[in-house]
Design a protein around this motif. Sequence first.
Motif, PDB file in Angstrom:
ATOM      1  N   GLU A  30     -34.827 -12.060  21.568  1.00  0.00           N
ATOM      2  CA  GLU A  30     -35.522 -13.334  21.775  1.00  0.00           C
ATOM      3  C   GLU A  30     -35.084 -14.410  20.794  1.00  0.00           C
ATOM      4  OE1 GLU A  30     -37.985 -11.717  18.368  1.00  0.00           O
ATOM      5  OE2 GLU A  30     -36.732 -10.926  19.982  1.00  0.00           O
ATOM      6  N   ARG A  31     -34.356 -14.016  19.754  1.00  0.00           N
ATOM      7  CA  ARG A  31     -34.003 -14.947  18.688  1.00  0.00           C
ATOM      8  C   ARG A  31     -32.639 -15.602  18.903  1.00  0.00           C
ATOM      9  NH1 ARG A  31     -37.758 -16.913  15.021  1.00  0.00           N
ATOM     10  NH2 ARG A  31     -39.409 -15.345  14.902  1.00  0.00           N
ATOM     11  N   PRO A  32     -32.534 -16.912  18.649  1.00  0.00           N
ATOM     12  CA  PRO A  32     -31.197 -17.520  18.558  1.00  0.00           C
ATOM     13  C   PRO A  32     -30.569 -17.132  17.224  1.00  0.00           C
ATOM     14  CG  PRO A  32     -32.879 -19.166  18.106  1.00  0.00           C
ATOM     15  CD  PRO A  32     -33.615 -17.905  18.483  1.00  0.00           C
ATOM     16  N   PHE A  33     -29.236 -17.113  17.188  1.00  0.00           N
ATOM     17  CA  PHE A  33     -28.514 -16.746  15.964  1.00  0.00           C
ATOM     18  C   PHE A  33     -27.545 -17.851  15.570  1.00  0.00           C
ATOM     19  CE2 PHE A  33     -30.091 -12.657  17.222  1.00  0.00           C
ATOM     20  CZ  PHE A  33     -30.253 -11.955  16.032  1.00  0.00           C
ATOM     21  N   LEU A  34     -27.401 -18.001  14.262  1.00  0.00           N
ATOM     22  CA  LEU A  34     -26.415 -18.898  13.685  1.00  0.00           C
ATOM     23  C   LEU A  34     -25.504 -18.054  12.812  1.00  0.00           C
ATOM     24  CD1 LEU A  34     -25.271 -21.717  12.933  1.00  0.00           C
ATOM     25  CD2 LEU A  34     -27.004 -21.808  11.114  1.00  0.00           C
ATOM     26  N   TYR A  35     -24.235 -17.991  13.162  1.00  0.00           N
ATOM     27  CA  TYR A  35     -23.275 -17.205  12.390  1.00  0.00           C
ATOM     28  C   TYR A  35     -22.486 -18.155  11.494  1.00  0.00           C
ATOM     29  CZ  TYR A  35     -19.744 -13.791  11.157  1.00  0.00           C
ATOM     30  OH  TYR A  35     -18.933 -12.936  10.450  1.00  0.00           O
ATOM     31  N   VAL A  36     -22.488 -17.880  10.195  1.00  0.00           N
ATOM     32  CA  VAL A  36     -21.782 -18.722   9.229  1.00  0.00           C
ATOM     33  C   VAL A  36     -20.703 -17.892   8.542  1.00  0.00           C
ATOM     34  CG1 VAL A  36     -21.963 -20.134   7.157  1.00  0.00           C
ATOM     35  CG2 VAL A  36     -23.811 -20.164   8.847  1.00  0.00           C
ATOM     36  N   ALA A  37     -19.462 -18.326   8.669  1.00  0.00           N
ATOM     37  CA  ALA A  37     -18.327 -17.673   8.023  1.00  0.00           C
ATOM     38  C   ALA A  37     -17.774 -18.602   6.949  1.00  0.00           C
ATOM     39  CB  ALA A  37     -17.239 -17.360   9.055  1.00  0.00           C
ATOM     40  N   ASP A  38     -17.804 -18.157   5.716  1.00  0.00           N
ATOM     41  CA  ASP A  38     -17.246 -18.956   4.628  1.00  0.00           C
ATOM     42  C   ASP A  38     -15.754 -18.682   4.519  1.00  0.00           C
ATOM     43  OD1 ASP A  38     -16.910 -20.599   2.456  1.00  0.00           O
ATOM     44  OD2 ASP A  38     -17.725 -19.172   1.002  1.00  0.00           O
ATOM     45  N   ASP A  39     -15.042 -19.043   5.575  1.00  0.00           N
ATOM     46  CA  ASP A  39     -13.614 -18.761   5.615  1.00  0.00           C
ATOM     47  C   ASP A  39     -12.830 -19.598   4.608  1.00  0.00           C
ATOM     48  OD1 ASP A  39     -14.219 -21.034   7.216  1.00  0.00           O
ATOM     49  OD2 ASP A  39     -12.323 -20.840   8.298  1.00  0.00           O
ATOM     50  N   ALA A  40     -13.396 -20.717   4.170  1.00  0.00           N
ATOM     51  CA  ALA A  40     -12.722 -21.524   3.143  1.00  0.00           C
ATOM     52  C   ALA A  40     -12.681 -20.778   1.810  1.00  0.00           C
ATOM     53  CB  ALA A  40     -13.428 -22.865   2.978  1.00  0.00           C
ATOM     54  N   GLY A  41     -13.590 -19.815   1.623  1.00  0.00           N
ATOM     55  CA  GLY A  41     -13.615 -19.038   0.395  1.00  0.00           C
ATOM     56  C   GLY A  41     -13.092 -17.624   0.542  1.00  0.00           C
ATOM     57  N   PHE A  42     -12.697 -17.246   1.769  1.00  0.00           N
ATOM     58  CA  PHE A  42     -12.235 -15.881   2.054  1.00  0.00           C
ATOM     59  C   PHE A  42     -10.848 -15.636   1.435  1.00  0.00           C
ATOM     60  CE2 PHE A  42      -9.911 -12.864   4.717  1.00  0.00           C
ATOM     61  CZ  PHE A  42     -10.810 -11.821   4.789  1.00  0.00           C
ATOM     62  N   PRO A  43     -10.628 -14.421   0.874  1.00  0.00           N
ATOM     63  CA  PRO A  43     -11.533 -13.277   0.742  1.00  0.00           C
ATOM     64  C   PRO A  43     -12.333 -13.342  -0.552  1.00  0.00           C
ATOM     65  CG  PRO A  43      -9.336 -12.622   0.090  1.00  0.00           C
ATOM     66  CD  PRO A  43      -9.233 -14.073   0.497  1.00  0.00           C
ATOM     67  N   TYR A  44     -13.567 -12.856  -0.526  1.00  0.00           N
ATOM     68  CA  TYR A  44     -14.432 -12.889  -1.688  1.00  0.00           C
ATOM     69  C   TYR A  44     -14.020 -11.877  -2.758  1.00  0.00           C
ATOM     70  CZ  TYR A  44     -18.136 -15.920   0.231  1.00  0.00           C
ATOM     71  OH  TYR A  44     -18.863 -16.975   0.707  1.00  0.00           O
ATOM     72  N   GLY A  45     -13.377 -10.795  -2.350  1.00  0.00           N
ATOM     73  CA  GLY A  45     -13.097  -9.713  -3.283  1.00  0.00           C
ATOM     74  C   GLY A  45     -12.251 -10.107  -4.475  1.00  0.00           C
ATOM     75  N   ALA A  46     -11.479 -11.173  -4.346  1.00  0.00           N
ATOM     76  CA  ALA A  46     -10.570 -11.573  -5.421  1.00  0.00           C
ATOM     77  C   ALA A  46     -11.171 -12.628  -6.358  1.00  0.00           C
ATOM     78  CB  ALA A  46      -9.274 -12.116  -4.821  1.00  0.00           C
ATOM     79  N   TRP A  47     -12.373 -13.126  -6.048  1.00  0.00           N
ATOM     80  CA  TRP A  47     -12.994 -14.176  -6.857  1.00  0.00           C
ATOM     81  C   TRP A  47     -13.546 -13.617  -8.169  1.00  0.00           C
ATOM     82  CZ3 TRP A  47     -14.894 -19.391  -5.796  1.00  0.00           C
ATOM     83  CH2 TRP A  47     -14.412 -19.944  -4.602  1.00  0.00           C
TER      84      TRP A  47
END
Length: 263
Positions: A30-47
């Motif tokens: 019943e819920r709408p969804f908003l998917y947010v991808a921080d692709d400008a910061g991807f990948p996080y593992g190296a930060w």
Amino acid sequence: MVEELKPVLVFDSGIGGLTVLREARVLMPERPFLYVADDAGFPYGAWDEAPLSARILDLFETLFDAHDPQAVIIACNTAFTLAGADLRARFADRCFIGTVPAIKPAAERTRSGLISVLATPGTVKRAYTRELIQSFAGRCHVRLVGSQNLARMAEAYIRGETAPDDDVLAEIAPCFIEEDGRRTDIVVLACTHYPFMANVFRRLAPWPVDWIDPAEAIARQARRLVPQVEGADPSHGWDQAIFTSGLPDFSTRRLMQGFGLKI
């Protein structure tokens, strides 16, 4: 008349969180969804930790102002193990559902006592991860495997690119341990990108193991915390996707359409 429902925001560094979105939709139709991808910061593992935490907190300040979601699913181990406590402290009136390595269920299921956690370098070095091991897997031997390349490989694989077997095997091989006649029998997929490649992992693994995908458990927790609205119309149209770069490529746009997401 049923009031318009606020969306559930699913956040990830890239498109790996789609594994969680898929399960959450099943339990919250019943819920709408908003998917947010921080692709400008991807990948996080190296930060480094401090600038990444500051980035995530600032980004959510903007997202809350713009979209006022009912709840937030942080579908990223690296983001939540680093910034989850700070997010809950700064936005105390908001509902957060986190993603952490599934060490507890792995410890409960293992027969050999040899568990591996396949994650990003950021998740592997986090104190949060080691606290989970101490709390729930003290009697197990837990190997932490921080892959430098697998999140990028999974992003490409999801978009339809081929991942060479040798390259994939090089990333997962450290997960497999033989010790005193025992073998690793569980590998925790501690990055939401990785389940998209689970069939490849199974094919290349030197022996069968249980690959734990946390997506369903995350979705169940979200369903427990997000109010269920009786009589809501599930035909609310396409859900929305936001990419922080503002520049998703054609293959990404096509993938989002396949998931019923409008950019």
